[in-house]
Design a protein around this motif. Sequence first.
Motif, PDB file in Angstrom:
ATOM      1  N   GLN A 562       0.827  -1.204   0.000  1.00 31.36           N
ATOM      2  CA  GLN A 562       0.000   0.000   0.000  1.00 31.36           C
ATOM      3  C   GLN A 562       0.862   1.256   0.000  1.00 31.36           C
ATOM      4  O   GLN A 562       0.593   2.215  -0.728  1.00 31.36           O
ATOM      5  CB  GLN A 562      -0.926   0.008   1.224  1.00 31.36           C
ATOM      6  CG  GLN A 562      -1.939   1.149   1.225  1.00 31.36           C
ATOM      7  CD  GLN A 562      -2.871   1.099   0.031  1.00 31.36           C
ATOM      8  OE1 GLN A 562      -3.513   0.083  -0.215  1.00 31.36           O
ATOM      9  NE2 GLN A 562      -2.928   2.186  -0.727  1.00 31.36           N
ATOM     10  N   GLN A 565       2.386   1.779  -3.362  1.00 25.05           N
ATOM     11  CA  GLN A 565       1.393   2.307  -4.310  1.00 25.05           C
ATOM     12  C   GLN A 565       1.165   3.798  -4.065  1.00 25.05           C
ATOM     13  O   GLN A 565       1.130   4.600  -5.002  1.00 25.05           O
ATOM     14  CB  GLN A 565       0.082   1.546  -4.157  1.00 25.05           C
ATOM     15  CG  GLN A 565      -0.989   1.986  -5.146  1.00 25.05           C
ATOM     16  CD  GLN A 565      -2.235   1.109  -5.072  1.00 25.05           C
ATOM     17  OE1 GLN A 565      -2.222   0.048  -4.483  1.00 25.05           O
ATOM     18  NE2 GLN A 565      -3.304   1.572  -5.675  1.00 25.05           N
ATOM     19  N   ASP A 566       1.019   4.182  -2.785  1.00 25.11           N
ATOM     20  CA  ASP A 566       0.748   5.582  -2.457  1.00 25.11           C
ATOM     21  C   ASP A 566       1.903   6.499  -2.855  1.00 25.11           C
ATOM     22  O   ASP A 566       1.687   7.635  -3.294  1.00 25.11           O
ATOM     23  CB  ASP A 566       0.488   5.734  -0.956  1.00 25.11           C
ATOM     24  CG  ASP A 566      -0.818   5.074  -0.535  1.00 25.11           C
ATOM     25  OD1 ASP A 566      -1.626   4.763  -1.437  1.00 25.11           O
ATOM     26  OD2 ASP A 566      -1.016   4.862   0.664  1.00 25.11           O
ATOM     27  N   GLY A 569       3.120   5.051  -7.020  1.00 27.84           N
ATOM     28  CA  GLY A 569       2.119   4.767  -8.043  1.00 27.84           C
ATOM     29  C   GLY A 569       2.177   3.338  -8.542  1.00 27.84           C
ATOM     30  O   GLY A 569       1.463   2.976  -9.477  1.00 27.84           O
ATOM     31  N   ALA A 570       3.029   2.504  -7.934  1.00 30.23           N
ATOM     32  CA  ALA A 570       3.156   1.115  -8.367  1.00 30.23           C
ATOM     33  C   ALA A 570       1.910   0.326  -7.997  1.00 30.23           C
ATOM     34  O   ALA A 570       1.369   0.490  -6.899  1.00 30.23           O
ATOM     35  CB  ALA A 570       4.380   0.474  -7.725  1.00 30.23           C
ATOM     36  N   THR A 571       1.459  -0.532  -8.868  1.00 35.49           N
ATOM     37  CA  THR A 571       0.357  -1.438  -8.555  1.00 35.49           C
ATOM     38  C   THR A 571       0.927  -2.708  -7.934  1.00 35.49           C
ATOM     39  O   THR A 571       2.143  -2.962  -7.999  1.00 35.49           O
ATOM     40  CB  THR A 571      -0.430  -1.807  -9.822  1.00 35.49           C
ATOM     41  OG1 THR A 571       0.443  -2.557 -10.701  1.00 35.49           O
ATOM     42  CG2 THR A 571      -0.931  -0.566 -10.536  1.00 35.49           C
ATOM     43  N   LEU A 572       0.048  -3.508  -7.350  1.00 36.17           N
ATOM     44  CA  LEU A 572       0.489  -4.782  -6.782  1.00 36.17           C
ATOM     45  C   LEU A 572       1.066  -5.675  -7.878  1.00 36.17           C
ATOM     46  O   LEU A 572       2.026  -6.421  -7.652  1.00 36.17           O
ATOM     47  CB  LEU A 572      -0.679  -5.476  -6.082  1.00 36.17           C
ATOM     48  CG  LEU A 572      -0.339  -6.767  -5.316  1.00 36.17           C
ATOM     49  CD1 LEU A 572       0.730  -6.505  -4.272  1.00 36.17           C
ATOM     50  CD2 LEU A 572      -1.587  -7.347  -4.672  1.00 36.17           C
ATOM     51  N   GLU A 573       0.524  -5.560  -9.089  1.00 31.12           N
ATOM     52  CA  GLU A 573       1.055  -6.333 -10.219  1.00 31.12           C
ATOM     53  C   GLU A 573       2.482  -5.908 -10.548  1.00 31.12           C
ATOM     54  O   GLU A 573       3.342  -6.748 -10.845  1.00 31.12           O
ATOM     55  CB  GLU A 573       0.161  -6.155 -11.441  1.00 31.12           C
ATOM     56  CG  GLU A 573       0.585  -7.004 -12.635  1.00 31.12           C
ATOM     57  CD  GLU A 573      -0.297  -6.804 -13.855  1.00 31.12           C
ATOM     58  OE1 GLU A 573      -0.075  -7.492 -14.857  1.00 31.12           O
ATOM     59  OE2 GLU A 573      -1.200  -5.938 -13.797  1.00 31.12           O
ATOM     60  N   ASP A 574       2.766  -4.583 -10.464  1.00 27.90           N
ATOM     61  CA  ASP A 574       4.129  -4.097 -10.693  1.00 27.90           C
ATOM     62  C   ASP A 574       5.087  -4.711  -9.678  1.00 27.90           C
ATOM     63  O   ASP A 574       6.193  -5.153 -10.031  1.00 27.90           O
ATOM     64  CB  ASP A 574       4.190  -2.571 -10.571  1.00 27.90           C
ATOM     65  CG  ASP A 574       3.443  -1.860 -11.697  1.00 27.90           C
ATOM     66  OD1 ASP A 574       3.401  -2.410 -12.812  1.00 27.90           O
ATOM     67  OD2 ASP A 574       2.907  -0.761 -11.449  1.00 27.90           O
ATOM     68  N   ASN A 593      -1.887  -6.929   3.175  1.00 25.65           N
ATOM     69  CA  ASN A 593      -0.976  -6.087   2.423  1.00 25.65           C
ATOM     70  C   ASN A 593       0.294  -6.796   1.978  1.00 25.65           C
ATOM     71  O   ASN A 593       0.720  -6.687   0.855  1.00 25.65           O
ATOM     72  CB  ASN A 593      -0.598  -4.881   3.294  1.00 25.65           C
ATOM     73  CG  ASN A 593      -0.674  -3.595   2.501  1.00 25.65           C
ATOM     74  OD1 ASN A 593      -0.439  -3.633   1.310  1.00 25.65           O
ATOM     75  ND2 ASN A 593      -0.991  -2.499   3.144  1.00 25.65           N
TER      76      ASN A 593
END
Length: 985
Positions: A562, A565-566, A569-574, A593
């Motif tokens: 999380q 990402q915050d 900007g990375a997604t969980l897929e990244d 998480n």
Amino acid sequence: MLKLSLLGTFQATIEAKPLKRFRSDKVRALLAFLAVEYDRPHRRERLAALFWSDVPDSVARKNLRASLYRLRNAIESKSDLPLNELLDINNQTIQATVDSSAIFEVDVYQMQKLFHEVAEHHHADLGACDSCVTQLETAVSLYKGELLPGFQLDNAELFEEWLILKREQIHQQIIRAIESLLEIFQHRKAYQRVRHYAQKQLHFEPWHESAYRHLMLALMHEGQRSAALAQFEKCQQVLWDELGVEPTRETLNLYEQIKNSDDVLTDSKTAVSPTPPSHNLPARVAPYFGRKAEIEQLQAILLEPNQRLITLVGEGGVGKTSLAVEVGRQTVGDFADGVWFCQLAGLDAGAGQPSAAVVDRVITAVSQTLGLTPSGQQPPQEQLLAYLRQRNMLLILDNFEHLLDGAAVVLDILRHAPRVTILVTSRETLNFVAEFVYAVNGLPVQDDGPIVQLFADRASRVAHHFKLDAETLAHVVQVCTLVEGHPLAIELAAGSLRKRPLAQLLSHIQTSLDTLSSRQRDLPARHRSMRIVFEGSWALLTPNEQLILAKLSPFRGGFSAQMAQDITGATLEDIDLLTEKSLVQIVKLDAENGRFRLHELLRQFAAEQLIGLIAQNSTLADVHKQYSHRYLHFVSKRDQAIHGLNPQIPAGEIELDLDNIRKAWQTAVSTSQLNALCLAIYPISTFFQLRGRYRELVALFSEAVATLEQHNDDSPRQATVMARLLAEQARALIRLGQYDEVDQALKAGHHIAQLADDPVVKSRLQLFEGELLWRRGSYDEATEVLNGVLETAVGAEYSQLRGFSLFNLGIISDIQQNRSKAKQNFEGALNIWVKQGNLRQESYTYNSLGLVHYNESNFDKAQSYYQKALSINSKTNDVQGKFLVLFNLSLVARENKNYAKAQNYLQDILDFAKESGSKEIEARAYSNLGWIAYLKKDFETAEPYLEIALRINKQLNNLEIEKYINERLAVVREKKNKKNTGSIR
């Protein structure tokens, strides 16, 4: 009884009568699947998807119910046997009762049970255990052919996949069992049985060359020399027709022996023993250290028949290749056709070329490794697969990460060569269902561990003066810790001792990645520096993956998905993709998480790349500010909770991300993020005090004050931040007993607070000033200051300040023996803490109330208050509070003449004081240990304890306590002298 035959045919009988009314093949398949997979319940939705994958879930579930209904009709119409006794059925799952029911018999289950019993039976040698040999023969006799032959269901792809895999699994079990029986009966000279099982093996696998050799030997020993030679000709023809290959040298040699022998062959080893397994593993050029457990685990996995593709995954240089080679050495004897090591690192991946071109390159590399030269019209891939089809070998494919587009060849080998096992090393998984992924990490850092031994060995080769001793060990462990046990980094670090001393190496590693490099020619070019290793991994990333990795470089230690990402900007897929490429490490996976981290050396490299990307796009610089803002916001959100009913929860959350919080704090200080700093000061201060880590707190806040002073900012906001920092710094210094430094911090704080826009901080500074005064014995002056704080707090409704003021006034009243006033003040403070839910301050107040009753000699009442405080300390994990209570419990134990218990309490307190740096607590512990020794009439021990306490208190400049210790010391010395001047007989 329902009896199912599934091997070689499908036949169902009830009481020996055929059962045929199944209505459809899917009903038969459902019963067969449940019977084969009897060992666990199967969820209805999975069964529905298995047989009806082409329709919506609701329709598939409806079809499953219909099939169960038809199955029930088919069985119950022919007998009194209820379906519910054969299948355990509920709303969620269905399971066959094959292993727990005497009315359901299945040939597959019987066969598997026999194999299991043989495997579990403890015998020194299978061939010497007649009962196991008999069971093995029975199991083989049950195999009439492949599982469910001819079953082809429409729109049931998942069932078809299961059936193919299960057929192959059972087939391989049978082939291994036959091979075991052939060896056993060959050894027993039971040639009729050898001939029987060789023919059975050839029935199932007509191309199996070793079966022809067994058959030729059996026929020869039975006097059928011509028949034996005829089997060779048949073998030669089948191999050519089926595989396009000639018999191996071993078979040709046996043929020549039989052809040239006039008599029946003897059982000499020359005649029947296979040639020793071969390999092409590189020889060791230096000792190998560690990974004993990993080698043993991998050996066991490689010999599992269902694990034929194992991928060693890890970052570059972590030791995947070395581990694969060591495992290969240990397993050479387990593969009849040896272990073959294929190095793919130098293979050109052909960027931009189609997958087929990469596959061709891999096929060529493997063929060359095995000594195959493609010839004729047959494609090289078919020739390779034909060669491998009958081989029992381990194939090691090293450095596969840049050839993933050609990974299809690995699956082809697995499918066409059932006795070939493949061990792959790669920075990224091949991402196949058949793949067993084994993560390779750095070695653990221990004083006498393998990573330290590796450093010492490599260092002694380049720096002959180097010696691992007590003096160098600490530096070596620090180096190993800095590189997190990374083997290549250790080799490069040790190699650099040729150019610089150990202490300098340690310093350079922390600042420059280029320290870890080498010009040694026997290191592959890709491993001559950590920078080259990381550049190789970087080059395999897409531009977006490069950007994400660079933006992760500010993180220290672990981080949550999380937060990543915050901030980035990375997604969980990244994150998952970088994890698959061994660049991001998984620290912990949980339902919410998960946590991840970068290796510190890779983080340094990624930080350099971020600098380069910022130079191209200045907006990327915001990632540092965003990182700082998010983590300080994370801390500030826990301000209220860390003073509440369960402070250990927010404290634990802060502890988990403390490395990130420290870095975020330092970034905020250097960039004057005053609002974020202001909100984070109190929860950070409370966290460190909860943990008893006062010195860390003082160092962190002192550095912040010094940095902010250089910013030449006279704004009220900066003044507020600095005043808060100085107040909390003073608070921690009081706990350390550094009263002169407290005085300096308070003076600076009062001066700066005049410019601040925070009325509370002025009162907090006065509060700590009042505490400092009473600790130094100035009780009247302290009372005046604290009453002023109390008046301000009441007028402004600052309940927390009111509570602290009452608490400190209670202590002063107790010291001045005004017990009733002390209780009144403490009860007033306690009411405030209870309303606020401030458990920590509740415990301190209970502790002080206990001390009041102790001073009144009401020890039972005192102990009850101490136990209340200790119970809260256990909940809040307040280290400081715990040891204050233990100190007071030692006093109660002393008064009750339980000196041993009192000494145990005080020894724990002394250990804590030394660890936390609290000189005041250390002095009090020594003083009380000395007094207990005096009470035990151990004057020789009492005097030095009290002298240490006196020396520490002189440093604290606490005249009141100093006077008290001097009085004790005088009493001890007087008693000691009287004892020493006694008469001598």
